[in-house]
Design a protein around this motif. Structure first.
Motif, PDB file in Angstrom:
ATOM      1  N   PRO A  61       0.793  -1.226   0.000  1.00 33.13           N
ATOM      2  CA  PRO A  61       0.000   0.000   0.000  1.00 33.13           C
ATOM      3  C   PRO A  61       0.830   1.282   0.000  1.00 33.13           C
ATOM      4  N   HIS A  62       2.154   1.168  -0.047  1.00 33.69           N
ATOM      5  CA  HIS A  62       2.995   2.360   0.022  1.00 33.69           C
ATOM      6  C   HIS A  62       2.917   3.185  -1.262  1.00 33.69           C
ATOM      7  N   PRO A  63       3.220   4.477  -1.172  1.00 34.36           N
ATOM      8  CA  PRO A  63       3.305   5.302  -2.383  1.00 34.36           C
ATOM      9  C   PRO A  63       4.383   4.758  -3.326  1.00 34.36           C
ATOM     10  N   LEU A  64       4.150   4.858  -4.614  1.00 36.04           N
ATOM     11  CA  LEU A  64       5.108   4.343  -5.579  1.00 36.04           C
ATOM     12  C   LEU A  64       6.467   5.027  -5.459  1.00 36.04           C
ATOM     13  N   ALA A  65       6.458   6.295  -5.049  1.00 37.59           N
ATOM     14  CA  ALA A  65       7.731   7.015  -4.882  1.00 37.59           C
ATOM     15  C   ALA A  65       8.572   6.395  -3.777  1.00 37.59           C
ATOM     16  N   PHE A  66       7.931   5.741  -2.819  1.00 35.58           N
ATOM     17  CA  PHE A  66       8.659   5.047  -1.755  1.00 35.58           C
ATOM     18  C   PHE A  66       9.105   3.664  -2.235  1.00 35.58           C
ATOM     19  N   ILE A  67       8.243   3.001  -2.956  1.00 35.95           N
ATOM     20  CA  ILE A  67       8.516   1.637  -3.412  1.00 35.95           C
ATOM     21  C   ILE A  67       9.681   1.583  -4.406  1.00 35.95           C
ATOM     22  N   ASN A  68       9.633   2.466  -5.406  1.00 37.46           N
ATOM     23  CA  ASN A  68      10.548   2.372  -6.555  1.00 37.46           C
ATOM     24  C   ASN A  68      12.028   2.257  -6.212  1.00 37.46           C
ATOM     25  N   PRO A  69      12.598   3.189  -5.428  1.00 31.38           N
ATOM     26  CA  PRO A  69      14.050   3.131  -5.196  1.00 31.38           C
ATOM     27  C   PRO A  69      14.496   1.836  -4.512  1.00 31.38           C
ATOM     28  N   LEU A  70      13.696   1.342  -3.584  1.00 34.84           N
ATOM     29  CA  LEU A  70      14.064   0.134  -2.850  1.00 34.84           C
ATOM     30  C   LEU A  70      13.958  -1.099  -3.733  1.00 34.84           C
ATOM     31  N   VAL A  71      12.898  -1.185  -4.508  1.00 34.42           N
ATOM     32  CA  VAL A  71      12.728  -2.324  -5.407  1.00 34.42           C
ATOM     33  C   VAL A  71      13.825  -2.351  -6.462  1.00 34.42           C
ATOM     34  N   GLU A  72      14.121  -1.193  -7.021  1.00 40.07           N
ATOM     35  CA  GLU A  72      15.170  -1.143  -8.044  1.00 40.07           C
ATOM     36  C   GLU A  72      16.526  -1.581  -7.488  1.00 40.07           C
ATOM     37  N   GLU A  73      16.842  -1.156  -6.258  1.00 37.43           N
ATOM     38  CA  GLU A  73      18.112  -1.545  -5.645  1.00 37.43           C
ATOM     39  C   GLU A  73      18.143  -3.041  -5.357  1.00 37.43           C
ATOM     40  N   PHE A  74      17.024  -3.593  -4.884  1.00 39.38           N
ATOM     41  CA  PHE A  74      16.959  -5.029  -4.620  1.00 39.38           C
ATOM     42  C   PHE A  74      17.141  -5.823  -5.900  1.00 39.38           C
ATOM     43  N   GLU A  75      16.468  -5.406  -6.961  1.00 38.18           N
ATOM     44  CA  GLU A  75      16.603  -6.117  -8.232  1.00 38.18           C
ATOM     45  C   GLU A  75      18.056  -6.085  -8.721  1.00 38.18           C
ATOM     46  N   LYS A  76      18.702  -4.938  -8.567  1.00 34.49           N
ATOM     47  CA  LYS A  76      20.076  -4.780  -9.019  1.00 34.49           C
ATOM     48  C   LYS A  76      21.013  -5.697  -8.238  1.00 34.49           C
ATOM     49  N   GLN A  77      20.815  -5.767  -6.919  1.00 35.48           N
ATOM     50  CA  GLN A  77      21.701  -6.572  -6.077  1.00 35.48           C
ATOM     51  C   GLN A  77      21.448  -8.071  -6.199  1.00 35.48           C
ATOM     52  N   SER A  78      20.180  -8.447  -6.305  1.00 34.60           N
ATOM     53  CA  SER A  78      19.822  -9.865  -6.211  1.00 34.60           C
ATOM     54  C   SER A  78      19.608 -10.557  -7.547  1.00 34.60           C
ATOM     55  N   GLY A  79      19.259  -9.780  -8.574  1.00 33.93           N
ATOM     56  CA  GLY A  79      18.906 -10.392  -9.845  1.00 33.93           C
ATOM     57  C   GLY A  79      17.502 -10.968  -9.851  1.00 33.93           C
ATOM     58  N   VAL A  80      16.769 -10.748  -8.775  1.00 33.11           N
ATOM     59  CA  VAL A  80      15.392 -11.242  -8.657  1.00 33.11           C
ATOM     60  C   VAL A  80      14.437 -10.201  -9.234  1.00 33.11           C
ATOM     61  N   LYS A  81      13.508 -10.627 -10.079  1.00 33.61           N
ATOM     62  CA  LYS A  81      12.502  -9.725 -10.634  1.00 33.61           C
ATOM     63  C   LYS A  81      11.416  -9.472  -9.588  1.00 33.61           C
ATOM     64  N   VAL A  82      10.937  -8.245  -9.525  1.00 36.00           N
ATOM     65  CA  VAL A  82       9.919  -7.874  -8.551  1.00 36.00           C
ATOM     66  C   VAL A  82       8.660  -7.413  -9.263  1.00 36.00           C
ATOM     67  N   GLU A  83       7.522  -7.921  -8.826  1.00 36.69           N
ATOM     68  CA  GLU A  83       6.228  -7.454  -9.315  1.00 36.69           C
ATOM     69  C   GLU A  83       5.457  -6.917  -8.115  1.00 36.69           C
ATOM     70  N   VAL A  84       4.995  -5.675  -8.220  1.00 40.06           N
ATOM     71  CA  VAL A  84       4.327  -5.012  -7.099  1.00 40.06           C
ATOM     72  C   VAL A  84       2.870  -4.745  -7.444  1.00 40.06           C
ATOM     73  N   VAL A  85       1.971  -5.222  -6.625  1.00 44.70           N
ATOM     74  CA  VAL A  85       0.557  -4.890  -6.726  1.00 44.70           C
ATOM     75  C   VAL A  85       0.286  -3.808  -5.693  1.00 44.70           C
ATOM     76  N   ALA A  86       0.030  -2.591  -6.164  1.00 47.09           N
ATOM     77  CA  ALA A  86      -0.118  -1.447  -5.270  1.00 47.09           C
ATOM     78  C   ALA A  86      -1.585  -1.072  -5.137  1.00 47.09           C
ATOM     79  N   ALA A  87      -2.076  -1.094  -3.894  1.00 51.02           N
ATOM     80  CA  ALA A  87      -3.464  -0.726  -3.607  1.00 51.02           C
ATOM     81  C   ALA A  87      -3.557  -0.428  -2.119  1.00 51.02           C
ATOM     82  N   GLY A  88      -4.755  -0.179  -1.627  1.00 53.76           N
ATOM     83  CA  GLY A  88      -4.937   0.124  -0.222  1.00 53.76           C
ATOM     84  C   GLY A  88      -4.736  -1.095   0.670  1.00 53.76           C
ATOM     85  N   THR A  89      -4.381  -0.842   1.928  1.00 52.75           N
ATOM     86  CA  THR A  89      -4.122  -1.933   2.877  1.00 52.75           C
ATOM     87  C   THR A  89      -5.328  -2.859   3.008  1.00 52.75           C
ATOM     88  N   GLY A  90      -6.515  -2.280   3.182  1.00 49.81           N
ATOM     89  CA  GLY A  90      -7.712  -3.089   3.373  1.00 49.81           C
ATOM     90  C   GLY A  90      -8.002  -3.982   2.190  1.00 49.81           C
TER      91      GLY A  90
END
Length: 347
Positions: free
Chosen positions: A47-76
């Motif tokens: 549920p986080h803002p995309l501006a928060f998600i993007n930098p962390l996901v991109e860094e994880f993908e770069k370090q791990s080589g693991v592809k990330v798919e994010v479904v972004a919506a409200g917590t509920g």
């Protein structure tokens, strides 16, 4: 880098698929169809803002080589998906949601302690086994300095000023975990430690909302920053980015008392990409990721070796109060129902 994001609207609405840099033009299958356990990927509900998600996901993908798919919506909405998908999980991680919202749903998540647990502050240890804390988030009042004029806002009581009627951004606490945290905060702060005594204040605030109840956390801080509302009840990070970017906004830590709670990250039980999910938990709690969170994303770290974000009020200068976790967990449905009844009745 390959990153997909499905940005969901209201529950039941069609999902919009967006490909970012590195995506193949013809590859638009939804997360629901991408369930092969042999794929080097991890699917995250967030549920986080995309501006928060993007930098962390991109860094994880770069370090791990693991592809990330994010479904972004409200917590509920995302929690409802996890529950409905129990027999066939379509995601591996739930990233976000306050503990007050998530603890009652702990049975939906896998037990795992990150390799960084030794460096997590004592107050934020994963004592339950399935709840990893990754940031510390106080509730705040966000103010648009262009709109507030000479109206003084130092805490909850000031929001009852008739001059603010209809100018207060607050989301439905049944849909927004940050708004639910504010409901808890105001019950304890305005009830002087007894939440039962805080409902008189909630009734008065509901009247001053003038029938306006927003659909999610992001609508609150965006509404204040964009000048739609003079003030908003939000979480610190939601407003801190705008402050750092020089927007005409400021954050107020309620003089009656502030409850600060960690945000969590959780592995969904029987996740199809379990090892990659564990890698992501280890990454997000690492010193490198936690430093990125504080320096670039304006949140407070849970680690004992990462400095607090520049520009945010030190916690020693905030009047901190606490709630009773057992009482909060026991009364969640009753409190949400009561808020709905009050809001409906005063309009």
């Amino acid at each position: 880098m390959r990153l997909k994001k499905w940005i969901a609207g209201l529950l039941g609405a069609a999902m919009l698929t967006t490909c970012f840099a590195g995506c193949g033009g013809g590859d638009t299958k939804e997360a629901a169809k991408a369930t092969g356990s042999d794929e080097n990927k991890v699917v995250i509900y967030c549920p986080h803002p995309l501006a928060f998600i993007n930098p962390l996901v991109e860094e994880f993908e770069k370090q791990s080589g693991v592809k990330v798919e994010v479904v972004a919506a409200g917590t509920g909405e995302l929690l409802k998906r996890v529950e409905s998908e129990k027999s066939n999980p379509l995601a591996d991680i739930f990233w976000g949601g306050s503990l007050s919202t998530m603890k009652p749903k702990a049975a939906l998540f896998e037990e795992y302690r990150s390799v960084n647990e030794d460096h997590v502050q004592e107050a934020f240890k994963n004592t339950e086994g399935s709840i990893t804390r990754f940031t510390d988030i106080p509730s705040v009042i966000m103010i648009n300095t262009n709109l507030i004029g000479d109206v003084k806002v130092e805490g909850y009581e000031d929001l009852l000023n008739p001059a603010l009627k209809g100018k207060i951004a607050f989301a439905d606490p049944s849909k927004s975990s940050s708004s639910y945290e504010h409901l808890i905060n105001m019950l304890y702060a305005m009830g002087n430690g007894n939440p039962d005594n805080g409902w008189d204040y909630v009734t008065k605030l509901a009247k001053n909302l003038d029938g306006k109840l927003l659909s999610g956390s992001s609508a609150v801080y965006k509404g204040v920053a964009d000048g739609e509302y003079a003030v908003g009840l939000t979480f610190e990070e939601g407003g801190a980015k705008y402050v750092a970017d020089g927007a005409p906004v400021k954050l107020v830590y309620m003089k009656e008392g502030v409850i600060s709670k960690p945000d969590g990250i959780y592995i969904i039980k029987n996740a199809k990409h379990m090892e990659n999910a564990k890698k992501f938990i280890d990454f997000i709690t690492s010193k490198e990721a936690q430093s990125l969170i504080t320096q670039k994303l304006h949140r407070r770290s849970v680690r004992d070796d990462v400095e607090a974000p520049v520009g945010l009020l030190p916690k020693t200068e905030i009047k901190s109060i606490t709630d009773n976790e057992e009482v909060v967990n026991k009364n969640k449905k009753a409190w949400l129902d009561k808020f709905k009844d009050i809001f409906t009745s005063v309009q």
